[in-house]
Design a protein around this motif. Structure first.
Motif, PDB file in Angstrom:
ATOM      1  N   PRO A 249      24.047  61.298  64.991  1.00 52.91           N
ATOM      2  CA  PRO A 249      24.100  60.422  63.594  1.00 52.91           C
ATOM      3  C   PRO A 249      25.765  60.151  63.124  1.00 52.91           C
ATOM      4  O   PRO A 249      26.011  58.896  62.608  1.00 52.91           O
ATOM      5  N   ILE A 250      26.696  61.135  63.512  1.00 49.35           N
ATOM      6  CA  ILE A 250      28.093  60.768  63.055  1.00 49.35           C
ATOM      7  C   ILE A 250      28.605  59.909  63.899  1.00 49.35           C
ATOM      8  O   ILE A 250      29.298  58.751  63.382  1.00 49.35           O
ATOM      9  N   THR A 251      28.312  59.799  65.170  1.00 53.95           N
ATOM     10  CA  THR A 251      28.648  58.461  66.051  1.00 53.95           C
ATOM     11  C   THR A 251      28.065  57.272  65.408  1.00 53.95           C
ATOM     12  O   THR A 251      28.626  56.066  65.463  1.00 53.95           O
ATOM     13  N   LYS A 252      26.701  57.315  65.318  1.00 55.63           N
ATOM     14  CA  LYS A 252      25.886  56.208  64.465  1.00 55.63           C
ATOM     15  C   LYS A 252      26.680  55.661  63.470  1.00 55.63           C
ATOM     16  O   LYS A 252      26.934  54.638  63.231  1.00 55.63           O
ATOM     17  N   THR A 253      27.120  56.702  62.572  1.00 55.94           N
ATOM     18  CA  THR A 253      27.808  56.223  61.217  1.00 55.94           C
ATOM     19  C   THR A 253      28.873  55.694  61.382  1.00 55.94           C
ATOM     20  O   THR A 253      29.213  54.634  60.865  1.00 55.94           O
ATOM     21  N   VAL A 254      29.858  56.148  62.416  1.00 59.35           N
ATOM     22  CA  VAL A 254      30.880  55.379  62.601  1.00 59.35           C
ATOM     23  C   VAL A 254      30.716  53.968  63.318  1.00 59.35           C
ATOM     24  O   VAL A 254      31.482  53.015  62.768  1.00 59.35           O
ATOM     25  N   GLU A 255      29.946  53.941  64.307  1.00 62.99           N
ATOM     26  CA  GLU A 255      29.565  52.344  64.649  1.00 62.99           C
ATOM     27  C   GLU A 255      29.054  51.478  63.384  1.00 62.99           C
ATOM     28  O   GLU A 255      29.493  50.590  63.333  1.00 62.99           O
ATOM     29  N   LYS A 256      28.202  51.975  62.708  1.00 61.21           N
ATOM     30  CA  LYS A 256      27.726  51.278  61.746  1.00 61.21           C
ATOM     31  C   LYS A 256      28.741  50.750  60.675  1.00 61.21           C
ATOM     32  O   LYS A 256      29.024  49.734  60.055  1.00 61.21           O
ATOM     33  N   THR A 257      29.802  51.799  60.451  1.00 60.21           N
ATOM     34  CA  THR A 257      30.903  51.471  59.606  1.00 60.21           C
ATOM     35  C   THR A 257      31.663  50.454  60.038  1.00 60.21           C
ATOM     36  O   THR A 257      31.971  49.552  59.238  1.00 60.21           O
ATOM     37  N   ILE A 258      31.840  50.448  61.235  1.00 59.74           N
ATOM     38  CA  ILE A 258      32.896  49.769  61.944  1.00 59.74           C
ATOM     39  C   ILE A 258      32.339  48.223  61.809  1.00 59.74           C
ATOM     40  O   ILE A 258      32.844  47.019  61.578  1.00 59.74           O
ATOM     41  N   GLU A 259      30.773  48.347  61.997  1.00 60.39           N
ATOM     42  CA  GLU A 259      30.131  46.859  62.168  1.00 60.39           C
ATOM     43  C   GLU A 259      30.011  46.354  60.785  1.00 60.39           C
ATOM     44  O   GLU A 259      30.274  45.074  60.578  1.00 60.39           O
ATOM     45  N   VAL A 260      29.637  46.960  59.478  1.00 58.36           N
ATOM     46  CA  VAL A 260      29.359  46.593  58.311  1.00 58.36           C
ATOM     47  C   VAL A 260      31.058  46.111  57.906  1.00 58.36           C
ATOM     48  O   VAL A 260      31.157  44.959  57.199  1.00 58.36           O
ATOM     49  N   ALA A 284      26.067  40.539  46.686  1.00 58.08           N
ATOM     50  CA  ALA A 284      24.597  40.763  47.111  1.00 58.08           C
ATOM     51  C   ALA A 284      24.816  40.845  48.499  1.00 58.08           C
ATOM     52  O   ALA A 284      23.932  41.801  48.898  1.00 58.08           O
ATOM     53  N   VAL A 285      25.109  40.082  49.213  1.00 50.01           N
ATOM     54  CA  VAL A 285      25.062  40.162  50.833  1.00 50.01           C
ATOM     55  C   VAL A 285      25.752  41.444  51.276  1.00 50.01           C
ATOM     56  O   VAL A 285      25.204  42.186  52.075  1.00 50.01           O
ATOM     57  N   ILE A 286      26.779  41.839  50.663  1.00 51.34           N
ATOM     58  CA  ILE A 286      27.379  43.211  51.034  1.00 51.34           C
ATOM     59  C   ILE A 286      26.623  44.281  50.561  1.00 51.34           C
ATOM     60  O   ILE A 286      26.428  45.309  51.316  1.00 51.34           O
ATOM     61  N   GLY A 287      25.912  44.358  49.678  1.00 46.46           N
ATOM     62  CA  GLY A 287      25.017  45.457  49.100  1.00 46.46           C
ATOM     63  C   GLY A 287      23.896  45.394  49.899  1.00 46.46           C
ATOM     64  O   GLY A 287      23.270  46.606  50.143  1.00 46.46           O
ATOM     65  N   MET A 288      23.404  44.345  50.310  1.00 46.62           N
ATOM     66  CA  MET A 288      22.366  44.333  51.215  1.00 46.62           C
ATOM     67  C   MET A 288      22.549  44.726  52.790  1.00 46.62           C
ATOM     68  O   MET A 288      22.038  45.793  53.483  1.00 46.62           O
ATOM     69  N   ALA A 289      23.863  44.733  53.127  1.00 43.84           N
ATOM     70  CA  ALA A 289      24.302  45.301  54.350  1.00 43.84           C
ATOM     71  C   ALA A 289      24.562  46.834  54.055  1.00 43.84           C
ATOM     72  O   ALA A 289      24.365  47.545  55.143  1.00 43.84           O
ATOM     73  N   GLN A 294      22.541  52.333  55.351  1.00 48.32           N
ATOM     74  CA  GLN A 294      22.239  53.502  54.909  1.00 48.32           C
ATOM     75  C   GLN A 294      20.762  53.682  55.368  1.00 48.32           C
ATOM     76  O   GLN A 294      20.288  55.007  55.851  1.00 48.32           O
ATOM     77  N   ASP A 295      19.903  52.861  55.465  1.00 47.38           N
ATOM     78  CA  ASP A 295      18.552  53.003  56.016  1.00 47.38           C
ATOM     79  C   ASP A 295      18.439  53.274  57.467  1.00 47.38           C
ATOM     80  O   ASP A 295      17.900  54.100  57.967  1.00 47.38           O
ATOM     81  N   ASP A 296      19.396  52.357  58.274  1.00 45.74           N
ATOM     82  CA  ASP A 296      19.472  52.863  59.667  1.00 45.74           C
ATOM     83  C   ASP A 296      19.895  54.223  59.758  1.00 45.74           C
ATOM     84  O   ASP A 296      19.619  54.922  60.698  1.00 45.74           O
ATOM     85  N   VAL A 297      21.034  54.671  59.199  1.00 45.79           N
ATOM     86  CA  VAL A 297      21.441  55.973  59.432  1.00 45.79           C
ATOM     87  C   VAL A 297      20.615  57.109  59.104  1.00 45.79           C
ATOM     88  O   VAL A 297      20.493  57.912  59.747  1.00 45.79           O
TER      89      VAL A 297
END
Length: 345
Positions: A249-260, A284-289, A294-297
Motif C-alpha cells: 500500500p505504501i508503494t501504491k500510495t507513492v505511485e498514486k501521489t505522483i500520478e495525481v 472539482a476535478v482535483i477533488g474527484m481525483a 483515496q478509494d483506490d488506496v
C-alpha cells in the motif's frame, strides 16, 4: 740564453717536485698490527708485527726507496739526512710487489732482518707500548703519512677508516676483522636466511614471528567472517521488510501521489493557458481525483475490511409478511351528519 736555460731548469724542477708530491700523497699507511700472535705469517711461518701500505689513487706508483720509521727523533728538522736515514728502514728495490697499482696494498714485516726478504724491515716495534709509525719519501726529509698506534691486544690491528682522515679516522679491529693485503672496509655478501640464522641461533625470534603470523591470520579471518555475517543478516532483514504486505500500500500510495500530482499540474497549466475559465471546475476535478486516489488506496490496503451500509429491509415485518395476507384496499368512512339548527325541528 743562459737566463732562458736557468728559467727552464727551475720550471722543470718545480714540475718534478709537484708531480712527486702528488705521488707521495697517494701513498698512505693503511693498517698496523703490533702484537701478532696467531694472525698473518711470513714466508718462514713466523708471526711478526706488520705494516700495510696502500695506494689510494687509481694510478700505478713504485714505493721503492721510501722509508719507514718508529723513531720520533727524526722529527727534529736540525738532524742531518744521513743521521735520519740511520733511524729509518728503507723499502728495498728489486721487487715487483713494490710497484703498487691503483687501490693495491702491500704488507711489510717489522722486527725482522732485511736479508730474509725484500718485504722484511728492521723497524723496531714494541707491542707493550704505543708506537709511532711514519712513512717518509725517498729523500728521507718529507713526511708522507704517520699514525700513533695504541697498545693492542693479541691479533688486533689498528686500521684506517677513511683514506684522507686524521687519527680519529682510525679504529681498532678485532682478530676476525683484520684485513692484511685488502681494503679495510669490505662488503660481505650474506643472504637474509644466513643473517637470520646468525642473529637468531636458537630460533626464538623465528618461533615468535611464526606464532604472530598465525594469530594475525586468525584475527583477520575472524574480522572477515564477522563483517560478512553482519552483511548477510542485513540482507535477509532487507528482504523480509520488502516482502512484508504493508509495504505494497505504501508503494501504491507513492505511485498514486505522483500520478495525481502530475495530473493536477497538467490541469493547472492548461487552466492558466485558457484565461478566464472557471476555477471551480478545476477544483472539482482535483477533488474527484483525490477521491479516486483515496478509494483506490483504500481498496488495496491489506488487512482492512470495508463495510458500506446498505438498507436491505430484512427487518421490515410488513414487507416480509405480505405473502400471508390479501391486499387491503383502503376505504373512506363518512361520519353521519348530525342535524343542527332548523333540521332538528
Amino acid at each position: 740564453m743562459n737566463k732562458f736555460g736557468l728559467l727552464l731548469g727551475v720550471m722543470l724542477l718545480t714540475c718534478t717536485s709537484t708531480m712527486r708530491a702528488q705521488i707521495d700523497a697517494s701513498i698512505k699507511l693503511n693498517e698496523v698490527m703490533t702484537n701478532n700472535d696467531a694472525s698473518l705469517q711470513d714466508e718462514y711461518g713466523q708471526h711478526k708485527a706488520w705494516i700495510e701500505i696502500e695506494n689510494i689513487s687509481h694510478s700505478t706508483y713504485n714505493i721503492r726507496g721510501m722509508y719507514i720509521t718508529t723513531d720520533r727523533d727524526v722529527l727534529d728538522k736540525s738532524m742531518s739526512v744521513p743521521e735520519r736515514i740511520k733511524r729509518m728502514s728503507i723499502i728495498p728495490n728489486g721487487d715487483t710487489r713494490t710497484n703498487l697499482s691503483g687501490r693495491q696494498h702491500l704488507v711489510l714485516f717489522c722486527n725482522s732482518l732485511p736479508h730474509l726478504g725484500s718485504l722484511h724491515l728492521s723497524v723496531n716495534i714494541d707491542p707493550t707500548k704505543p708506537v709511532w709509525v711514519a712513512l717518509y719519501n725517498g729523500n728521507a726529509t718529507q713526511l708522507i703519512d704517520s699514525v700513533t698506534v695504541p697498545v693492542l691486544a693479541a691479533n688486533q690491528s689498528f686500521a684506517r677508516v677513511a683514506n684522507n682522515g686524521t687519527a680519529k679516522d682510525w679504529e681498532k679491529k678485532s682478530a676476525d676483522r683484520v684485513t692484511p693485503g685488502i681494503a679495510n672496509v669490505t662488503t660481505v655478501s650474506e643472504s637474509k636466511v644466513e643473517k637470520f640464522k646468525r642473529e637468531d641461533p636458537y630460533g626464538v625470534a623465528m618461533a615468535i614471528m611464526a606464532m604472530g603470523i598465525v594469530f594475525l591470520c586468525l584475527a583477520l579471518l575472524w574480522i572477515f567472517f564477522t563483517l560478512f555475517g553482519m552483511f548477510m543478516r542485513h540482507q535477509e532483514t532487507a528482504k523480509k521488510v520488502i516482502n512484508q504486505q504493508p509495504i505494497k500500500p505504501i508503494t501504491k500510495t507513492v505511485e498514486k501521489t505522483i500520478e495525481v500530482g502530475h495530473k493536477t499540474g497538467v490541469i493547472l497549466q492548461e487552466g492558466l493557458k485558457t484565461k478566464g475559465i472557471d476555477k471551480e471546475v478545476y477544483l472539482a476535478v482535483i477533488g474527484m481525483a483525490l477521491q479516486q486516489y483515496q478509494d483506490d488506496v483504500h481498496d488495496v490496503e491489506s488487512g482492512i475490511i470495508t463495510i458500506q451500509s446498505k438498507n436491505t429491509e430484512w427487518d421490515d415485518e410488513y414487507s416480509q409478511m405480505t405473502h400471508f395476507h390479501d391486499p387491503v384496499v383502503p376505504t373512506t368512512h363518512v361520519a353521519p351528519k348530525i342535524p343542527t339548527g332548523p333540521e332538528l325541528k
